[in-house]
Design an enzyme around this catalytic site. Structure first.
Site, mmCIF file in Angstrom:
data_model
loop_
_atom_site.group_PDB
_atom_site.id
_atom_site.type_symbol
_atom_site.label_atom_id
_atom_site.label_comp_id
_atom_site.label_asym_id
_atom_site.label_seq_id
_atom_site.Cartn_x
_atom_site.Cartn_y
_atom_site.Cartn_z
ATOM 1 N N HIS A 192 0.197 1.351 -22.478
ATOM 2 C CA HIS A 192 -0.633 1.720 -21.318
ATOM 3 C C HIS A 192 -1.771 0.727 -21.145
ATOM 4 C CE1 HIS A 192 1.495 5.328 -20.606
ATOM 5 N NE2 HIS A 192 1.361 5.707 -21.854
ATOM 6 N N CYS A 496 11.820 -5.855 -12.272
ATOM 7 C CA CYS A 496 10.611 -5.068 -11.988
ATOM 8 C C CYS A 496 9.843 -4.743 -13.264
ATOM 9 C CB CYS A 496 10.954 -3.794 -11.221
ATOM 10 S SG CYS A 496 11.984 -2.670 -12.154
HETATM 11 C C1 PEP Z 1 10.935 -1.245 -17.394
HETATM 12 O O1 PEP Z 1 11.413 -0.585 -18.317
HETATM 13 O O2 PEP Z 1 10.850 -2.490 -17.407
HETATM 14 C C2 PEP Z 1 10.403 -0.569 -16.193
HETATM 15 C C3 PEP Z 1 10.038 -1.253 -15.135
HETATM 16 O O3 PEP Z 1 10.266 0.767 -16.233
HETATM 17 P P1 PEP Z 1 9.098 1.565 -17.032
HETATM 18 O O4 PEP Z 1 8.102 0.561 -17.507
HETATM 19 O O5 PEP Z 1 8.539 2.531 -16.057
HETATM 20 O O6 PEP Z 1 9.873 2.212 -18.135
#
Ligand code: PEP
Ligand code: MG
Length: 571
Positions: A192, A496
């Site tokens: 976080h 992403c």
């Molecule tokens: C990831 O796992 O890279 C992602 C974009 O999803 P999260 O960070 O919400 O698990």
């Protein structure tokens, strides 16, 4: 001079004084009684005085704050002197009250719990205030103990915030005008703290053992690119910090859409958002759309599933910011680091490998279909080009099932996140059954390297520059090319995960075959500026070298050595 080594998550170099995050307030013992020599009257007065002190501290903060924060602080200040809370606590001191007196701390603890439970039972807006009562309770108990108030420390001077790790709740009150860098002994590059630092553009070093022991007030030099924290900075460090301040100002301008490589090849830069307010900031920063709308925000801290109307309103608020542009919305990713009481089982021994993301459809059928119905309605009443995708897809059957569910709901473009290595390796089959893929490199890295993304000691494994991770990304893009050829329909692959926000890695990702990059809006300008200096062919050469590197360090330094713009921009 002491030096601490960790993992740099956001570049930037600053000099500032450390303020340590106070430890969370622990629960006072049960049955400790009033204590020797204490009287009900005296302890009652101590509780009243502590509540008044907390109230005036919060009022002072409210006066210094502006906008939403001011309103929240004013409301919390009122709560600190709430007669139900204070009188309830004083009543609990009395040994005759219910057969046993309590210490002042314990009485405040129990009274706060009772008020919070009452608010929760009322539901709606009142239920949301329960967390504020518990915050006020912790502040009063800290005051009674003579300890600093919990949460981000107060300081007129800008400071470097040191902590073991930050919780999501702390992040809400962090003022980027005061906190100039984050340093933690725990957490990983996907923790976080790291996600917050990136979204605020704050230089940050995580997983740096020992920083939680640096005394308050110590001057330090934080290098967010190198991942180091040094006490007693000298002139060279001050010069480096001054040079960074100039470079950061140049990057703060945002970019005006339509990202292209040096040869004109377009690579749209999209934003990761969670709320309508985030989406507004992303649009203002020039994002060409949204590559990841995390929908958990609408569900977190809830005991029950949000209603259809609530979901439609929340999604519409985001879509409204991007008329005519692409918005990729991800269905609920509950589980692991995002547990949801009504959906996931917190008793699982390995929650990251458990019923998480798309898999909750097996244990709580209906929630996903209802979410898709809400997304479809929000999409129908907005002008955004809405794409939908599912998290934690591992097999072709799951991809086919999700795609069918989405299309049945009336959503024409459905895809999957590739964050489990099995999906990366079989992406050709998966993409024959769905419209697009988005690489979640945060999870793909933790699963490829078998390293919990939240654990500081494993941070060096949780590095998307690990060649094994790059090979999985390449496999995904190769599978997409094969599926495109087989079906005659383009099968785009975006990224992403946080990897997209690292400008050097962004260049490698493009070279591996990724077609769009989605990131925190703060990172858009830097990624745009760096990508503008290379052609697609050069990106492919960088990607080749990174793929054949023996380790993450060699992959990273090799790519960086071919991107002189990084030094010019202080990245
Ligand atoms: C990831 O796992 O890279 C992602 C974009 O999803 P999260 O960070 O919400 O698990
Ligand atoms: Mg993920």
């Amino acid at each position: 001079m002491d030096q601490f080594h960790g993992v740099g998550v956001t570049p930037g170099r600053v000099v500032g004084r450390v303020r340590q995050m106070p430890a969370p307030v622990s629960e006072p013992g049960v049955g400790s009684g009033l204590g020797a020599g204490a009287s009900v009257e005296g302890e009652g007065e101590r509780i009243r005085a502590a509540s008044r002190a907390v109230q005036s501290a919060l009022k002072a903060r409210a006066a210094a704050a502006s906008g939403d924060a001011r309103g929240v602080l004013e409301a919390t200040a009122l709560m600190a002197a709430d007669p139900v809370l204070v009188k309830g606590a004083v009543r609990l001191l009395d040994p005759g009250a219910d057969g046993g007196g309590r210490s002042a701390e314990r009485a405040v603890w129990e009274s706060g719990a009772a008020v919070a439970a009452k608010l929760k039972s009322l539901g709606g807006y009142m239920a949301e205030r329960a967390a504020d009562v518990l915050d006020v309770r912790a502040r009063i108990v800290a005051e009674l103990r003579g300890l600093p108030a919990p949460g981000i420390p107060e300081s007129v001077e800008p400071f470097v915030l040191a902590a073991h790790d930050l919780a999501p709740a702390d992040t809400a009150t962090l003022d980027p005008g005061r906190v100039i860098a984050l340093i933690t002994s725990g957490g990983g590059p996907q923790s976080h703290t790291a996600i917050l630092a990136r979204s605020l553009g704050l230089p940050a070093v995580v997983a740096a053992p020992g920083v939680e022991g640096i005394p308050d007030g110590t001057e330090v030099y934080v290098d967010g690119a190198a991942g180091t924290v040094q006490t007693g900075p000298g002139q060279p460090e001050r010069d480096a910090a001054a040079a960074w301040a100039v470079a950061a100002a140049a990057l703060a301008g945002g970019f005006a859409g339509a990202n292209r490589l040096a040869d004109g090849h377009p690579v749209p830069l999209l934003a990761n958002v969670a709320t309508g307010a985030d989406a507004a900031k992303a649009a203002a920063a020039g994002a060409e759309g949204v590559g990841l709308l995390r929908t958990e925000f609408c569900f977190l801290d809830r005991d029950t599933e949000p209603s259809h109307a609530e979901q439609v309103a929340a999604y519409t608020a985001v879509f409204a910011q991007f008329p005519g542009k692409k918005v990729v919305i991800r269905t609920l990713d509950a589980g692991a680091d995002k547990p949801l009481p009504f959906l996931t089982n917190t008793e699982e021994p390995n929650p990251a490998l458990g019923v998480r993301g798309y898999r909750t459809d097996w244990t709580s059928p209906g929630v996903l279909a209802r979410q898709l119905a809400a997304i479809a309605q929000a999409a129908a009443q907005s002008e955004a080009e809405v794409w939908v995708m599912a998290p934690m897809i591992a097999t072709t059957e799951e991809a086919a099932h999700f795609t069918a569910l989405a299309k049945d709901a009336g959503l024409p473009t459905a895809g999957v996140m590739v964050e489990v290595p099995s999906a990366a390796l079989t992406s050709g089959h998966i993409l024959a059954r769905t419209d697009f893929a988005s690489l979640g490199t945060n999870d793909l890295t933790q699963y490829a390297m078998a390293a919990d993304r939240m654990l500081g000691p494993l941070a060096h494994l949780n590095d998307p520059w690990q060649p094994a991770v790059l090979h999985l990304i390449k496999a995904t893009c190769d599978g997409a090319a094969a599926a495109t050829a087989a079906t005659g329909t383009p099968k785009p692959v975006g990224v992403c995960g946080e990897a997209a926000a690292d400008p050097a890695l962004a260049a490698v990702l493009v070279g591996l075959g990724v077609t769009t990059l989605s990131m925190s809006p703060r990172a858009l300008t830097a990624v745009n500026r760096v990508l503008a200096t290379i052609t697609l062919h050069q990106a492919q050469t960088l990607a080749e070298a990174a793929l054949t590197a023996p380790d993450a360090h060699t992959a990273r330094t090799g790519a960086r050595s071919h991107l002189p713009i990084l030094n010019e921009l202080g990245l």
